[in-house]
Design a protein around this motif. Structure first.
Motif, short mmCIF file in Angstrom:
data_model
loop_
_atom_site.label_atom_id
_atom_site.label_comp_id
_atom_site.label_asym_id
_atom_site.label_seq_id
_atom_site.Cartn_x
_atom_site.Cartn_y
_atom_site.Cartn_z
N TYR A 84 0.87 -1.18 0.00
CA TYR A 84 0.00 0.00 0.00
C TYR A 84 0.90 1.23 0.00
CZ TYR A 84 -3.32 3.54 1.44
OH TYR A 84 -4.09 4.67 1.48
N PHE A 85 0.69 2.09 -0.97
CA PHE A 85 1.50 3.29 -1.10
C PHE A 85 0.66 4.51 -0.73
CE2 PHE A 85 3.06 0.15 -4.09
CZ PHE A 85 4.43 0.18 -3.86
N SER A 86 1.22 5.37 0.11
CA SER A 86 0.58 6.65 0.42
C SER A 86 1.65 7.73 0.32
CB SER A 86 -0.05 6.62 1.81
OG SER A 86 0.95 6.62 2.81
N SER A 87 1.25 8.96 0.54
CA SER A 87 2.21 10.06 0.42
C SER A 87 3.26 10.03 1.53
CB SER A 87 1.49 11.40 0.43
OG SER A 87 0.75 11.53 1.63
N VAL A 88 2.99 9.30 2.61
CA VAL A 88 3.93 9.28 3.73
C VAL A 88 4.62 7.95 3.98
CG1 VAL A 88 2.91 11.21 4.98
CG2 VAL A 88 2.05 8.92 5.36
N SER A 89 4.07 6.88 3.40
CA SER A 89 4.69 5.58 3.69
C SER A 89 4.38 4.55 2.62
CB SER A 89 4.22 5.05 5.05
OG SER A 89 2.87 4.66 4.97
N LYS A 90 5.10 3.45 2.72
CA LYS A 90 4.84 2.27 1.91
C LYS A 90 4.68 1.12 2.90
CE LYS A 90 7.13 -0.92 -1.22
NZ LYS A 90 8.36 -1.23 -1.95
N ASP A 91 3.48 0.57 2.99
CA ASP A 91 3.22 -0.52 3.91
C ASP A 91 3.14 -1.83 3.15
OD1 ASP A 91 2.96 1.29 6.05
OD2 ASP A 91 0.83 1.60 5.62
N SER A 92 3.52 -2.91 3.82
CA SER A 92 3.39 -4.23 3.20
C SER A 92 2.55 -5.11 4.11
CB SER A 92 4.75 -4.86 2.94
OG SER A 92 5.46 -5.02 4.14
N TYR A 93 1.78 -5.99 3.49
CA TYR A 93 0.89 -6.90 4.20
C TYR A 93 1.14 -8.31 3.68
CZ TYR A 93 -1.56 -2.61 5.46
OH TYR A 93 -1.87 -1.37 5.95
N ILE A 94 1.52 -9.20 4.59
CA ILE A 94 1.88 -10.56 4.20
C ILE A 94 0.81 -11.54 4.67
CG2 ILE A 94 3.57 -12.42 4.47
CD1 ILE A 94 5.68 -10.20 4.95
N GLY A 95 0.39 -12.39 3.76
CA GLY A 95 -0.55 -13.45 4.09
C GLY A 95 0.04 -14.77 3.64
N THR A 96 -0.38 -15.85 4.29
CA THR A 96 0.16 -17.17 3.95
C THR A 96 -0.95 -18.13 3.53
OG1 THR A 96 0.03 -17.96 6.23
CG2 THR A 96 2.10 -16.96 5.55
N LEU A 97 -0.58 -19.04 2.67
CA LEU A 97 -1.46 -20.13 2.27
C LEU A 97 -0.74 -21.42 2.62
CD1 LEU A 97 -2.00 -17.74 0.02
CD2 LEU A 97 -3.39 -19.51 -0.96
N ASP A 98 -1.38 -22.23 3.45
CA ASP A 98 -0.82 -23.53 3.79
C ASP A 98 -0.88 -24.44 2.56
OD1 ASP A 98 -0.31 -22.90 6.47
OD2 ASP A 98 -2.32 -23.50 7.11
N PRO A 99 -0.01 -25.44 2.48
CA PRO A 99 0.01 -26.31 1.30
C PRO A 99 -1.33 -26.98 1.00
CG PRO A 99 1.82 -26.87 2.80
CD PRO A 99 1.00 -25.81 3.46
N ASP A 100 -2.06 -27.36 2.05
CA ASP A 100 -3.35 -28.02 1.82
C ASP A 100 -4.45 -27.06 1.36
OD1 ASP A 100 -3.42 -26.82 4.34
OD2 ASP A 100 -4.75 -28.34 5.18
#
Length: 190
Positions: A84-100
């Motif tokens: 996510y980009f804004s005028s003051v920062s760049k945020d990252s959001y991590i999600g995981t998917l299990d193999p099953d």
């Protein structure tokens, strides 16, 4: 008196900011649970897959292989990182998917391509798969633009973690899901 007033004002601002922030929900992912074991000693290997999308509307894909060096147990998952980009920062959001969960995601996107987005919807429609870690993958009918909008949202509690996937990029996403499944199976086999 001025110091006391300053402290009260700063406290109010701090509390307001704290309550305004989005609350992260606890993950039910088997991989996240494995990683949170106390007294563990892990080796983490990150294998990059092609990013899906471009510029401000992309997400990175990685296969994470985790080895507990005490027990030699291996686990793997697919990590999706949205930005996510804004005028003051760049945020990252991590999600995981299990193999099953990968087979269901592959089926979901193949069905989205072959059946759901193949024709316009007559009413507002949503189709979504949600993982244990809160990753949401799906599509919805945008009435205003008369088109399907396909997306990946890496954290269910934040719309900032949503990336839209163009029709051209859905094939890349499906390919990454299949590659991740194969890579996890190969690298965690005993």
């Amino acid at each position: 008196m001025k110091k006391l007033l300053l402290i009260v004002v700063l406290s109010i601002i701090g509390l307001t900011t704290t309550f305004a922030q989005e609350a992260e929900k606890k993950s039910a992912s088997k991989t996240v649970e494995f990683l949170s074991k106390d007294g563990s000693f892990f080796k983490k290997e990150f294998y990059d897959l092609p990013a899906v999308g471009s510029s401000y509307n992309k997400f990175d894909c990685q296969v994470l292989i985790i080895t507990d060096l005490k027990s030699n147990e291996k686990r793997g998952c697919l990590r999706l990182t949205a930005y996510y980009f804004s005028s003051v920062s760049k945020d990252s959001y991590i999600g995981t998917l299990d193999p099953d969960e990968l087979d269901a995601c592959i089926m979901c996107f193949e069905k989205i391509v072959s059946e759901i987005t193949a024709s316009p919807a007559s009413i507002y429609t949503e189709v979504e798969y949600k993982t244990r870690d809160g990753v949401r993958l799906g599509t919805y009918w945008n009435d205003k633009k008369s088109e399907w909008k396909t997306y990946v949202q890496t954290k269910s509690y934040s719309s900032r973690s949503m990336s839209f996937v163009s029709n051209d990029n859905v094939a890349s996403l499906i390919s990454n899901l299949k590659q991740a499944k194969q890579m996890i199976a190969e690298k965690t086999a005993k």
